[in-house]
Motif scaffolding. Structure first.
Motif: not given
Length: 455
Positions: A141-142, A151, A153, A155, A192, A194-196
């Motif tokens: 994750h990030e 941001k 992320r 995985d 993967t 992702t979300h913002t």
């Protein structure tokens, strides 16, 4: 287009209309509700659907209840044949025992009249069958900030096609949520996600926490970042001029991201009667000071004060009224007939009373002058000018002159002689004149009292 093709299209359209009308007619005669419409179970576990069947007709009827779809050997019904009286509802169950392969399976449930097969309703249901050993794992994750956005992320891995729900949130140091979102993703194998999250423009300076929660694994990941404090107070002056006041407005806007407290505002105040909508803390030498206790980011307030013109208008009106009154009085005085009475000594113990009439204004008519002489005087019977009518009473002698009219700027003098009968300080009463003005108004004037020292 060929004629045969047109015929096929018309035939198909007619069939669709027929089927739709049949379905609508059947739904009006019988009813069926299935709950839930979709269910997920592990391989080897039972899945139960609740079904409510209803005979809406006004007669008793026989009904078939059945389910189609594969695998069919998973299906177990409470009953497949029912006899329902009119307007009766009955609850039944459908049980599935999936024991073969996991996957997604669709089944059709039917409720049909035995006597009239056209009276039928159906409902599609879905059964998701999972491995007993379902496995969802977060690989990495990030979370990072990029401009005005956060941001995120993740995985993730799932050993079967499955749905994973994640919560994304942004909160302040107090725990208050600033932004949040919940999303569901279909995952099979490694994916993967992702979300913002957008950072709100009115966010205040603070330490914020961005968090990801993967509900299926109950794992949480978070990262903190700081919004640096920015103090920015914007002061705008504006003015409004009207006939009655001059209004000054000071607008304060907190365009920073910190709460401003005890902010001081100073302004020059004009000389005159000033009213304040917000009282200042102090005023000295035409300068006033306000203290703003608290102003949040993106908030604004106004300080308003007025220089009132109405006292000047009032003062001017009073002066105008006084001037007008003075000029009216002076004009009236200058154009009002004047009556004077004087006493002149003529000889040893003899006096002459002189009545003077001045008409500075317009012509007056029906003029009557009356004078009363005390019994302490003897009135002579000889007159130098117009002879009055004389009437003797116990209270003295009354003299009355009648004059038809007196022209503008005319000046008349009336005389009569008197002789005191006693010695000492004697008082001569006022003389009166009544008349009619040029406008037909009756009016009168009088002379002043006079004193006489008789030896």
């Amino acid at each position: 287009m060929r004629v045969d093709s047109v015929k096929y299209l018309i035939s198909g359209f007619v069939c669709l209309i027929f089927l739709a009308s049949v379905g609508l007619s059947a739904a009006q005669k019988i009813g069926m509700e299935v709950s839930p419409e979709e269910r997920t179970v592990n391989l080897g576990k039972a899945a139960i659907f609740e079904v409510k069947l209803e005979n809406k007709m006004m007669r008793t009827d026989d009904f078939y209840f059945f389910v189609t779809g594969r695998p069919s050997h998973w299906i177990n019904l409470d009953t497949s044949y029912l006899i329902l009286p009119p307007l009766v509802t009955e609850d039944v169950k459908i049980e599935f025992y999936p024991n073969d392969e996991p996957g997604v399976y669709d089944y059709d449930v039917f409720f049909q009249s035995a006597d009239e097969p056209d009276i039928v309703v159906s409902k599609r249901i879905r059964l998701r069958v999972l491995y007993e050993g379902r496995k969802i794992e977060v690989l990495d994750h990030e979370i990072w900030r990029e401009g005005d956005s956060i941001k995120m992320r993740v995985d993730i891995f799932s050993n079967i096609e499955d749905e994973v729900t994640m919560d994304f949130s942004l909160s302040g140091s107090s725990g208050k949520t600033i932004a949040t979102a919940t999303r569901t993703f279909t995952v099979q194998g490694e994916e993967t996600i992702t979300h913002t999250l957008t950072i709100p423009s009115d966010i205040v300076a603070d330490t914020y926490v961005a968090k990801i929660v993967v509900k299926e694994t109950e794992e949480e990941f978070q990262s903190s970042f700081d919004i640096e404090p920015v103090s920015k107070m914007v002061k705008t002056d504006s003015e409004i001029d009207t006939l009655f006041f001059h209004e000054s407005r000071i607008t304060l806007s907190n365009e920073g991201n910190v709460i401003e407290e005890d902010y001081k505002v100073v302004s020059d105040i004009p000389t005159g009667l000033v009213t304040f909508f917000k009282q200042p803390e102090k005023c000295e030498d035409n300068e006033c000071e306000w203290i703003i206790g608290k102003l949040n980011p993106d908030e604004s307030l106004q300080i308003i004060y007025r220089l009132e013109y109405w006292p000047l208008f009032l003062q001017g009106m009073v002066i105008s009224v006084l001037l007008v009154s003075f000029f009216v009085f002076a004009w009236k005085r200058a154009n009002t007939p004047v009556l004077k009475k004087e006493i002149e000594k003529k000889g040893e113990g003899a006096y002459t009373a002189v009545i003077e009439i001045k008409n500075p204004g317009k012509k007056i008519t029906n003029v009557v002058i009356r004078d009363h002489v005390s019994p302490l005087f003897k009135v002579g019977r000889e007159f130098e000018s117009v002879k009055p009518a004389i009437r003797e009473t116990e209270e003295g002698t009354e003299l009355v002159w009648s004059i038809a009219s007196i022209e503008p700027k005319d000046h008349r003098m009336l005389h009569y002689s008197i002789k005191p009968l006693v010695s000492g300080q004697l008082k001569m009463t006022k003389a009166y004149m009544r008349y009619v003005t040029a406008k037909g108004k009756r009016s009168k004037v009088e002379s002043k009292e006079k004193g006489l020292s008789a030896a």
